[in-house]
Write a protein that holds these residues in place. Sequence first.
Motif, PDB file in Angstrom:
ATOM      1  N   LEU A 135       8.221   3.932 -74.158  1.00 17.72           N
ATOM      2  CA  LEU A 135       8.341   4.274 -72.740  1.00 17.72           C
ATOM      3  C   LEU A 135       7.253   3.603 -71.916  1.00 17.72           C
ATOM      4  O   LEU A 135       7.518   3.058 -70.829  1.00 17.72           O
ATOM      5  N   GLU A 136       6.028   3.615 -72.429  1.00 20.32           N
ATOM      6  CA  GLU A 136       4.915   2.975 -71.726  1.00 20.32           C
ATOM      7  C   GLU A 136       5.150   1.475 -71.556  1.00 20.32           C
ATOM      8  O   GLU A 136       4.919   0.913 -70.481  1.00 20.32           O
ATOM      9  N   LEU A 137       5.623   0.836 -72.630  1.00 18.15           N
ATOM     10  CA  LEU A 137       5.894  -0.606 -72.571  1.00 18.15           C
ATOM     11  C   LEU A 137       7.012  -0.922 -71.586  1.00 18.15           C
ATOM     12  O   LEU A 137       6.910  -1.864 -70.791  1.00 18.15           O
ATOM     13  N   ASN A 186       7.935   0.776 -69.001  1.00 21.63           N
ATOM     14  CA  ASN A 186       7.450   0.979 -67.635  1.00 21.63           C
ATOM     15  C   ASN A 186       6.607  -0.199 -67.167  1.00 21.63           C
ATOM     16  O   ASN A 186       6.709  -0.639 -66.019  1.00 21.63           O
ATOM     17  N   LYS A 187       5.769  -0.726 -68.070  1.00 27.10           N
ATOM     18  CA  LYS A 187       4.943  -1.887 -67.727  1.00 27.10           C
ATOM     19  C   LYS A 187       5.817  -3.099 -67.424  1.00 27.10           C
ATOM     20  O   LYS A 187       5.581  -3.830 -66.454  1.00 27.10           O
ATOM     21  N   SER A 230       6.769   7.271 -77.304  1.00 29.87           N
ATOM     22  CA  SER A 230       5.797   7.243 -76.217  1.00 29.87           C
ATOM     23  C   SER A 230       5.341   5.816 -75.930  1.00 29.87           C
ATOM     24  O   SER A 230       5.233   5.404 -74.766  1.00 29.87           O
ATOM     25  N   LYS A 231       5.077   5.065 -77.001  1.00 31.86           N
ATOM     26  CA  LYS A 231       4.683   3.653 -76.838  1.00 31.86           C
ATOM     27  C   LYS A 231       5.806   2.843 -76.190  1.00 31.86           C
ATOM     28  O   LYS A 231       5.560   1.986 -75.342  1.00 31.86           O
ATOM     29  N   GLN A 266       5.245  -8.410 -74.755  1.00 27.21           N
ATOM     30  CA  GLN A 266       5.687  -7.030 -74.575  1.00 27.21           C
ATOM     31  C   GLN A 266       7.150  -6.857 -74.994  1.00 27.21           C
ATOM     32  O   GLN A 266       7.523  -5.857 -75.608  1.00 27.21           O
TER      33      GLN A 266
END
Length: 446
Positions: free
Chosen positions: A112-114, A116-117, A109-110, A58
């Motif tokens: 931000l998602e990464l 957050n994970k 968007s990708k 990640q």
Amino acid sequence: MIIRRLFSMSNCSFFLKKPQFDVKRIIEMIPQYEKSIQNRELIKADSIIRSLKLLSEQYQNIKEIDKAIADIQIQRKSIEARIKKDRTEIAEYSAALKALKEQYQDQDSKLLELKNKISETCKSLPNILDPTVPLGAPQIEQWINPLEAYKTSEAQAHVGIMLKKNMLDLQTASNIAGMSWYYLLNDGARLEQALVAYALKKANENGFASCTPPSITKKELIDACGFNPRDMNNERQIYTLQDTNLGLVATAEISMAGLGANKVLDLNSAECSKKLVGVSRCYRAEAGARGRDTKGLYRVHEFTKVELFCWSKPEISAKILEEIKQFQISVVKELGLPAKVLNMPSNDLGNPAFKKYDIEAWMPGRGNFGEISSASNCTDFQSRRLNTKYKDDSTGKLKYVHTLNGTAMAIPRMMVALVENFYDPSTGKISVPECLREFMNGQRYI
């Protein structure tokens, strides 16, 4: 358990900043974190380890997305520069700009998602473990006021003694509040006050500044401190206030830690640390599985506790932990209680603790040793979540402090130990330790 709403919903605003984790360092230390997760015997160990093992990939994906976004921005700026020179080219490049904008939004968007994970994975990790932490069972460090023989005596059980002497009322408390609540009366209340005064005086003499902290805090602070104490049957611990994001603190450690939230502390004094002692009421929603431990004062829902809390530079936190332990040992020695000091095993440590000591006193009425104090070094586990830093004089950089906590006096359990050890059935008297007598008008016996 839920307490009726006492505060307005305005208390639901968040005050803590998003934690900043050193992801690169965590990736480098994946084997140590994996070992910590396994040795702590965490309930969700497999799930946490799976997430942990995805971190490296990640993190690399984030670098790739960052590069893609940078490339998009370069292309966009190049087109905008052309249009600036010749406005007639707007129509020709409008489709390209629109496509770049969509690409940017998709990549952002990708990203931000990464992020957050990754943040959720880092938040789920326990602290790593000090190499000296034992596995499986506590390690006895030393004995305090040892006895030749540790005898069990039902005649020494604190409940019967304190009821007979009108120091305690459990029945009325049960009627008005339920099980595991109590009244301390007469000499019972005076003994509590003496223990608090003694602990505060001793802590002040040892360089701890005084603090009276709140007993209610926002749940985000409770979570940031990692307070999820282990109890029998995985019972819930924190009382929450209905329709708010507030909870009653289970230890003053939580609210004292909050005193440093979002702050840069000055740790450049000779001591390289800040030390506080605070007294508060503490609340535990579940006091333990039904049985012997819930009869009397050993496990209760509300109690008075004198707590030690320290912020230190990382290089001296191990030394500070030993100083807290020695303070606790001196308290137990002066009180004259037979006890043992334990280096606690990995499966007994909460997520924040890098290393923890407990002191257990002999309690004849229980026929066993019982915990009366603990001391933990949490390194930067709490400070990263609370955004508590200090300025390093040598580099001028801001760094995360280390936090430590320790029990100066947990009143109910200390009273159990004192009553059960110092009650003389032949005279019907409880001897008051000499160090407490000045706080009880010279009283030698109860």
